[in-house]
Design a protein around this motif. Structure first.
Motif, mmCIF file in Angstrom:
data_model
loop_
_atom_site.group_PDB
_atom_site.id
_atom_site.type_symbol
_atom_site.label_atom_id
_atom_site.label_comp_id
_atom_site.label_asym_id
_atom_site.label_seq_id
_atom_site.Cartn_x
_atom_site.Cartn_y
_atom_site.Cartn_z
ATOM 1 N N ASP A 72 -3.997 7.878 -1.435
ATOM 2 C CA ASP A 72 -4.044 7.356 -0.074
ATOM 3 C C ASP A 72 -2.701 7.626 0.594
ATOM 4 O OD1 ASP A 72 -4.892 6.059 2.193
ATOM 5 O OD2 ASP A 72 -4.579 4.047 1.394
ATOM 6 N N ALA A 73 -2.575 8.792 1.198
ATOM 7 C CA ALA A 73 -1.307 9.180 1.820
ATOM 8 C C ALA A 73 -1.075 8.377 3.095
ATOM 9 C CB ALA A 73 -1.320 10.660 2.143
ATOM 10 N N PRO A 74 0.127 7.849 3.258
ATOM 11 C CA PRO A 74 0.415 7.094 4.484
ATOM 12 C C PRO A 74 0.505 8.032 5.684
ATOM 13 C CG PRO A 74 2.376 7.244 3.122
ATOM 14 C CD PRO A 74 1.249 7.840 2.336
ATOM 15 N N GLU B 283 0.824 -1.209 0.000
ATOM 16 C CA GLU B 283 0.000 0.000 0.000
ATOM 17 C C GLU B 283 0.859 1.261 0.000
ATOM 18 O OE1 GLU B 283 -2.413 -0.702 3.413
ATOM 19 O OE2 GLU B 283 -3.862 -1.906 2.294
ATOM 20 N N LYS B 284 2.017 1.219 0.647
ATOM 21 C CA LYS B 284 2.918 2.368 0.625
ATOM 22 C C LYS B 284 3.504 2.582 -0.767
ATOM 23 C CE LYS B 284 4.276 2.185 5.458
ATOM 24 N NZ LYS B 284 5.356 1.955 6.410
ATOM 25 N N PRO C 119 0.189 4.249 -3.818
ATOM 26 C CA PRO C 119 -0.694 5.168 -3.097
ATOM 27 C C PRO C 119 -1.949 5.596 -3.862
ATOM 28 C CG PRO C 119 1.178 6.358 -3.962
ATOM 29 C CD PRO C 119 1.417 4.906 -4.261
ATOM 30 N N ARG D 291 -5.061 -0.626 -6.806
ATOM 31 C CA ARG D 291 -4.070 0.337 -6.337
ATOM 32 C C ARG D 291 -2.984 0.463 -7.394
ATOM 33 N NH1 ARG D 291 -4.869 1.229 -0.755
ATOM 34 N NH2 ARG D 291 -2.956 2.428 -0.708
#
Length: 67
Positions: A54-56, A5-6, A9, A26
């Motif tokens: 989707d910012a971590p 996921e990182k 994003p 994603r």
């Protein structure tokens, strides 16, 4: 947030009722997400899709013990 996921994003989401959503895919790059959304929109024209970043969140580091 997982390592995958990182690295990916950009999310292609399908909004649902009651402020719910489904992450369809994603991507690492926004252009890839746009291209995928265009293909899905042609295949399934009645469904709306949205692209979001989707910012971590910053992870808190545990405080070291003071000696």
């Amino acid at each position: 947030m997982t390592y995958f996921e990182k690295l990916h994003p950009w999310c292609l989401i399908r909004p649902l009722p009651n402020l719910q959503r489904i992450i369809v895919a994603r991507f690492r790059r926004r252009n890839d997400a746009i291209a995928h959304m265009q293909v899905l929109s042609r295949l399934i024209p009645n469904v709306t899709y949205t692209i979001v970043f989707d910012a971590p969140l910053k992870e808190k580091t545990p405080k070291q013990k003071q000696e």
